[in-house]
Motif scaffolding. Structure first.
Motif, PDB file in Angstrom:
ATOM      1  N   SER A 111       0.853  -1.190   0.000  1.00  0.00           N
ATOM      2  CA  SER A 111       0.000   0.000   0.000  1.00  0.00           C
ATOM      3  C   SER A 111       0.885   1.235   0.000  1.00  0.00           C
ATOM      4  CB  SER A 111      -0.929   0.011   1.220  1.00  0.00           C
ATOM      5  OG  SER A 111      -0.188   0.062   2.424  1.00  0.00           O
ATOM      6  N   ARG A 112       0.435   2.241  -0.700  1.00  0.00           N
ATOM      7  CA  ARG A 112       1.222   3.468  -0.845  1.00  0.00           C
ATOM      8  C   ARG A 112       0.835   4.486   0.228  1.00  0.00           C
ATOM      9  NH1 ARG A 112       1.440   7.666  -6.033  1.00  0.00           N
ATOM     10  NH2 ARG A 112       3.099   8.987  -5.166  1.00  0.00           N
ATOM     11  N   LYS A 113       1.833   4.896   1.012  1.00  0.00           N
ATOM     12  CA  LYS A 113       1.635   5.979   1.961  1.00  0.00           C
ATOM     13  C   LYS A 113       1.784   7.311   1.209  1.00  0.00           C
ATOM     14  CE  LYS A 113       1.541   2.656   4.894  1.00  0.00           C
ATOM     15  NZ  LYS A 113       0.224   2.060   5.252  1.00  0.00           N
ATOM     16  N   TYR A 116       5.208   8.398  -0.167  1.00  0.00           N
ATOM     17  CA  TYR A 116       5.975   7.508  -1.043  1.00  0.00           C
ATOM     18  C   TYR A 116       6.206   8.154  -2.402  1.00  0.00           C
ATOM     19  CZ  TYR A 116       5.591   3.384   2.010  1.00  0.00           C
ATOM     20  OH  TYR A 116       5.691   2.488   3.037  1.00  0.00           O
ATOM     21  N   ASP A 139       9.560   2.345   1.178  1.00  0.00           N
ATOM     22  CA  ASP A 139       9.498   3.671   1.786  1.00  0.00           C
ATOM     23  C   ASP A 139      10.793   4.409   1.455  1.00  0.00           C
ATOM     24  OD1 ASP A 139       9.610   5.877   3.598  1.00  0.00           O
ATOM     25  OD2 ASP A 139       8.313   4.803   5.002  1.00  0.00           O
TER      26      ASP A 139
END
Length: 227
Positions: A111-113, A116, A139
């Motif tokens: 999952s993309r924070k 990122y 990250d």
């Protein structure tokens, strides 16, 4: 055998590996002890299967045995950073890092924070989730931790090599050349296929190995060469 009973105990040495006639496959650990694994029929087939390992459903004693065996096989690589693949590779990476005396490990994610970098990802597929499209992310804050150090990529199971291939491509994006790949279980032709993607001096290590399976007269056997 009830599904709740697999992955929970280890058999003493002296057993016969293979199909146990109860929907399970018996695999030998390096020390001769045995592990029962459920046989899963592959989607779209009736006579092709795999011996399954879900480390988050295994007892701590089984997971410890697998991690101890894996640590013995990678200790000589002198890895400075352990990088774990999601999702089930993360508890393996943590346990391995602890056994090797590391203070931490690096977790890749799916999952993309919001912080990122859109360039730091790779498409991700696996044999156990054939209809799921994911992306593998790192990250940006952990890239500097890995750079210029001896990195070991870790997953739970390597089968087609697709997940490890995505991880290797992601490492290349950030200029990292891993010293090796490690997993609890190598499945089928994983060793051959993964080694083709590695640098010549990189290692591929695993605690146990299981074949791809086919049904023959009601009994599961290692799959014969095709084509």
């Amino acid at each position: 055998m009830a599904s709740a009973e697999v992955w929970q105990t280890l058999l003493a040495p002296g057993f016969a590996p293979g199909d146990q006639g109860d929907g399970t496959w018996l695999t030998a650990l390096p020390d001769g002890r045995g592990l029962r694994q459920p046989i899963r029929v592959l989607p779209g087939t009736t006579d092709r299967g795999i011996a399954s390992l879900i480390v988050t459903q295994a007892s701590f004693s089984v997971l410890d045995a697998l991690l101890d065996a894996l640590a013995d096989r990678v200790r000589g690589l002198d890895a400075e950073v352990i990088v774990g693949l999601p999702t089930l590779g993360l508890p393996v990476a943590e346990g391995l890092a602890r056994r090797l005396g590391h203070a931490r490990y690096v977790a890749l994610g799916t999952s993309r924070k919001f912080w990122y970098d859109a360039r730091l990802c790779e498409p991700l597929r696996s044999i156990t989730s054939p209809d799921t499209d994911k992306r593998l992310w790192i990250d940006p804050r952990t890239v500097a931790w890995c750079g210029g150090r001896r990195v070991l990529l870790v997953d739970d199971v390597v089968s087609t090599g697709a997940s490890m291939g995505a991880a290797l491509r992601l490492m290349q994006r950030v200029g990292i050349r891993p010293v090796g790949l490690a997993c609890c279980m190598a499945q089928g032709h994983a060793g051959r296929d993964v080694r083709q993607t590695l640098a010549p001096d990189a290692a591929f290590a695993y605690a146990i190995e299981t074949p791809l399976l086919e049904l023959d007269g009601g009994t599961w056997i290692p799959r014969r060469a095709e084509g």
